[in-house]
Design a protein around this motif. Structure first.
Motif, PDB file in Angstrom:
ATOM      1  N   GLY A 138       6.007  18.040  37.880  1.00  0.00           N
ATOM      2  CA  GLY A 138       5.366  19.272  38.359  1.00  0.00           C
ATOM      3  C   GLY A 138       6.227  20.519  38.254  1.00  0.00           C
ATOM      4  N   ILE A 139       7.161  20.533  37.291  1.00  0.00           N
ATOM      5  CA  ILE A 139       8.005  21.719  37.087  1.00  0.00           C
ATOM      6  C   ILE A 139       7.447  22.508  35.903  1.00  0.00           C
ATOM      7  N   ALA A 140       7.335  23.825  36.069  1.00  0.00           N
ATOM      8  CA  ALA A 140       6.753  24.652  35.006  1.00  0.00           C
ATOM      9  C   ALA A 140       7.742  24.861  33.863  1.00  0.00           C
ATOM     10  N   THR A 141       7.216  24.825  32.626  1.00  0.00           N
ATOM     11  CA  THR A 141       7.997  25.202  31.438  1.00  0.00           C
ATOM     12  C   THR A 141       7.124  26.123  30.587  1.00  0.00           C
ATOM     13  N   ALA A 142       7.716  26.737  29.560  1.00  0.00           N
ATOM     14  CA  ALA A 142       6.908  27.576  28.660  1.00  0.00           C
ATOM     15  C   ALA A 142       5.870  26.684  27.975  1.00  0.00           C
ATOM     16  N   GLU A 143       4.650  27.205  27.856  1.00  0.00           N
ATOM     17  CA  GLU A 143       3.589  26.405  27.216  1.00  0.00           C
ATOM     18  C   GLU A 143       3.954  26.119  25.758  1.00  0.00           C
ATOM     19  N   THR A 144       3.820  24.860  25.366  1.00  0.00           N
ATOM     20  CA  THR A 144       4.092  24.502  23.970  1.00  0.00           C
ATOM     21  C   THR A 144       2.832  24.767  23.151  1.00  0.00           C
ATOM     22  N   TYR A 145       2.935  25.660  22.142  1.00  0.00           N
ATOM     23  CA  TYR A 145       1.779  25.932  21.292  1.00  0.00           C
ATOM     24  C   TYR A 145       1.672  24.895  20.182  1.00  0.00           C
ATOM     25  N   ALA A 146       2.818  24.494  19.631  1.00  0.00           N
ATOM     26  CA  ALA A 146       2.796  23.506  18.541  1.00  0.00           C
ATOM     27  C   ALA A 146       4.172  22.880  18.388  1.00  0.00           C
ATOM     28  N   VAL A 147       4.181  21.647  17.888  1.00  0.00           N
ATOM     29  CA  VAL A 147       5.437  20.986  17.527  1.00  0.00           C
ATOM     30  C   VAL A 147       5.326  20.659  16.044  1.00  0.00           C
ATOM     31  N   VAL A 148       6.324  21.056  15.272  1.00  0.00           N
ATOM     32  CA  VAL A 148       6.329  20.746  13.835  1.00  0.00           C
ATOM     33  C   VAL A 148       7.383  19.679  13.617  1.00  0.00           C
ATOM     34  N   ASP A 149       6.954  18.515  13.141  1.00  0.00           N
ATOM     35  CA  ASP A 149       7.956  17.463  12.952  1.00  0.00           C
ATOM     36  C   ASP A 149       7.980  16.912  11.531  1.00  0.00           C
ATOM     37  N   HIS A 150       7.193  17.546  10.626  1.00  0.00           N
ATOM     38  CA  HIS A 150       7.238  17.101   9.231  1.00  0.00           C
ATOM     39  C   HIS A 150       7.059  18.326   8.323  1.00  0.00           C
ATOM     40  N   PRO A 151       7.823  18.380   7.207  1.00  0.00           N
ATOM     41  CA  PRO A 151       7.750  19.573   6.338  1.00  0.00           C
ATOM     42  C   PRO A 151       6.340  19.910   5.885  1.00  0.00           C
ATOM     43  N   VAL A 152       5.501  18.908   5.693  1.00  0.00           N
ATOM     44  CA  VAL A 152       4.168  19.195   5.179  1.00  0.00           C
ATOM     45  C   VAL A 152       3.373  20.065   6.175  1.00  0.00           C
ATOM     46  N   GLN A 153       3.746  20.013   7.433  1.00  0.00           N
ATOM     47  CA  GLN A 153       2.996  20.754   8.455  1.00  0.00           C
ATOM     48  C   GLN A 153       3.213  22.267   8.375  1.00  0.00           C
ATOM     49  N   VAL A 154       4.288  22.706   7.684  1.00  0.00           N
ATOM     50  CA  VAL A 154       4.497  24.162   7.644  1.00  0.00           C
ATOM     51  C   VAL A 154       3.447  24.864   6.791  1.00  0.00           C
ATOM     52  N   ARG A 155       2.725  24.093   5.951  1.00  0.00           N
ATOM     53  CA  ARG A 155       1.663  24.719   5.145  1.00  0.00           C
ATOM     54  C   ARG A 155       0.596  25.328   6.039  1.00  0.00           C
ATOM     55  N   ARG A 156       0.373  24.675   7.170  1.00  0.00           N
ATOM     56  CA  ARG A 156      -0.657  25.165   8.107  1.00  0.00           C
ATOM     57  C   ARG A 156      -0.052  26.036   9.208  1.00  0.00           C
ATOM     58  N   LEU A 157       1.082  26.658   8.916  1.00  0.00           N
ATOM     59  CA  LEU A 157       1.809  27.362   9.975  1.00  0.00           C
ATOM     60  C   LEU A 157       0.979  28.459  10.643  1.00  0.00           C
ATOM     61  N   ASP A 158       0.236  29.215   9.815  1.00  0.00           N
ATOM     62  CA  ASP A 158      -0.542  30.306  10.409  1.00  0.00           C
ATOM     63  C   ASP A 158      -1.551  29.765  11.417  1.00  0.00           C
ATOM     64  N   ARG A 159      -2.135  28.576  11.095  1.00  0.00           N
ATOM     65  CA  ARG A 159      -3.062  27.958  12.054  1.00  0.00           C
ATOM     66  C   ARG A 159      -2.349  27.544  13.333  1.00  0.00           C
ATOM     67  N   ARG A 160      -1.132  27.036  13.162  1.00  0.00           N
ATOM     68  CA  ARG A 160      -0.377  26.554  14.337  1.00  0.00           C
ATOM     69  C   ARG A 160       0.014  27.726  15.244  1.00  0.00           C
ATOM     70  N   VAL A 161       0.369  28.835  14.618  1.00  0.00           N
ATOM     71  CA  VAL A 161       0.724  30.024  15.405  1.00  0.00           C
ATOM     72  C   VAL A 161      -0.546  30.610  16.036  1.00  0.00           C
ATOM     73  N   GLY A 162      -1.675  30.375  15.358  1.00  0.00           N
ATOM     74  CA  GLY A 162      -2.976  30.696  15.945  1.00  0.00           C
ATOM     75  C   GLY A 162      -3.198  32.175  16.210  1.00  0.00           C
ATOM     76  N   GLY A 163      -2.692  33.038  15.350  1.00  0.00           N
ATOM     77  CA  GLY A 163      -2.961  34.470  15.503  1.00  0.00           C
ATOM     78  C   GLY A 163      -2.225  35.124  16.658  1.00  0.00           C
ATOM     79  N   ARG A 164      -1.312  34.403  17.291  1.00  0.00           N
ATOM     80  CA  ARG A 164      -0.611  34.987  18.449  1.00  0.00           C
ATOM     81  C   ARG A 164       0.360  36.076  18.005  1.00  0.00           C
TER      82      ARG A 164
END
Ligand SMILES: Nc1ncnc2c1ncn2[C@@H]1O[C@H](COP(=O)(O)OP(=O)(O)O)[C@@H](O)[C@H]1O
Ligand SMILES: [Mg+2]
Length: 314
Positions: A58-84
């Protein structure tokens, strides 16, 4: 280096010890070996593991928007950042602020970092690939990248935060807070509050959370190095909650010597950034006090309540 420490530095380790300063060897050999079982470092060395632990108690931390754990996932980076417009990218197993990028806005297709430098989407992808390769990770092992909420400063710290997010480092020994400092990011530290990056450390009275002294790049200072704002009279909001959260996390981790970093955020909550199983020793300069007496005091207090043999400090 400040006067107090300069007078001591040419001294043999014995003199530093007599002045009450905990040195690197003393920390590693007496404190870490005695109180931090090796198996517990997995709880502090990976920020995603620390975040899970925080969530479970029950301790607060910064909300995690995304975790990238494989190079192939950076292709969808804009989606992961989600326009923030605002977020932080960091290595899960990083330390000392290395590889931490704080994005505060967007300009066209680019991201604006603290301090105004911009970064393209391609540049952000390359940075995340570097994180995955282990460039910033403890021990150089392959890593995961965290994209998380950017925490904003509590109004009481907004002026002295100068557009960045100050945090509070609490060092706990046997789960008792023994020393604390407020860390103020500077232009040189690029929004990060790591002292080795040029951030300022403001020593705090443990009872009240108010400033007692400050240091920047090893020099004693009494004003903010960028803005010139005086540091005297500075105090940490939500101080009791900050201490309570630090105690709770130190107990959950189970280490006898740990540094917990907490942001008193814009809503007045105490939000954990990370825990450090080998906290640095500059906090003693920021407080103009050595740690040895404080550790001995805790030993004396807890030994009265029947506990393991205390470490011999003097
Ligand atoms: N989510 C966040 N919001 C605002 N500032 C952050 C955030 N995460 C990190 N920072 C800043 O960057 C610094 C370094 O990040 P941290 O997570 O502590 O990694 P490290 O282990 O490298 O010190 C922090 O002390 C803080 O000043
Ligand atoms: Mg940190």
């Amino acid at each position: 280096m400040n006067d107090w420490l300069r007078r001591l530095m040419p001294a043999a380790p014995g003199r530093l010890r007599r002045a009450g300063v905990l040195g690197l060897n003393g920390r590693n050999m007496n404190v870490l070996t005695a109180w931090n079982p090796k198996g517990l470092y997995r709880l502090t060395d990976d920020k995603l593991v620390t975040k899970e632990l925080c969530a479970s108690c029950g301790i607060a931390t910064a909300e995690t928007y995304a975790v990238v754990d494989h190079p192939v996932q950076v292709r969808r980076l804009d989606r992961r950042v989600g326009g923030r417009r605002e977020f932080v990218v960091k290595p899960a197993r990083g330390a000392g602020g290395r590889g931490v990028i704080i994005v505060v806005d967007r300009r066209g297709e680019d991201f604006v970092r603290v301090g105004g430098l911009t970064l393209s989407l391609g540049g952000l992808r390359d940075h995340i690939l570097e994180i995955l390769s282990g460039l910033y990770s403890i021990g150089g092992r392959v890593d995961r990248a965290i994209i998380e909420q950017r925490l904003c400063a509590h109004p009481a710290l907004a002026a002295v935060g100068a557009g960045s997010t100050p945090d509070v480092r609490i060092v706990l020994y046997r789960q008792e807070p023994v020393m604390a400092m407020l860390r103020l990011p500077t232009v040189a530290s690029a929004g990060r509050s790591n002292l080795h990056r040029g951030a300022m450390g403001v020593g705090l009275d443990l009872r009240t959370g108010s400033a007692v002294a400050a240091v920047c790049n090893g020099q004693v200072v009494d004003r903010h190095v960028d803005t010139g704002l005086p540091l005297g009279g500075l105090w940490v909001p939500a101080w009791r909650e900050v201490l309570a959260v630090a105690r709770k996390l130190a107990a959950a981790i189970g280490m006898g010597y740990v540094g917990v970093d907490i942001v008193p955020d814009a809503r007045g909550a105490a939000v954990v950034l990370e825990a450090n199983g080998r906290p640095g020793l500059t906090i003693q300069i920021a407080n103009r006090r050595g740690l040895l007496k404080r550790l001995a005091d805790v030993d004396a207090r807890l030994t009265r309540r029947a506990s393991p043999q205390p470490v011999e400090w003097a």
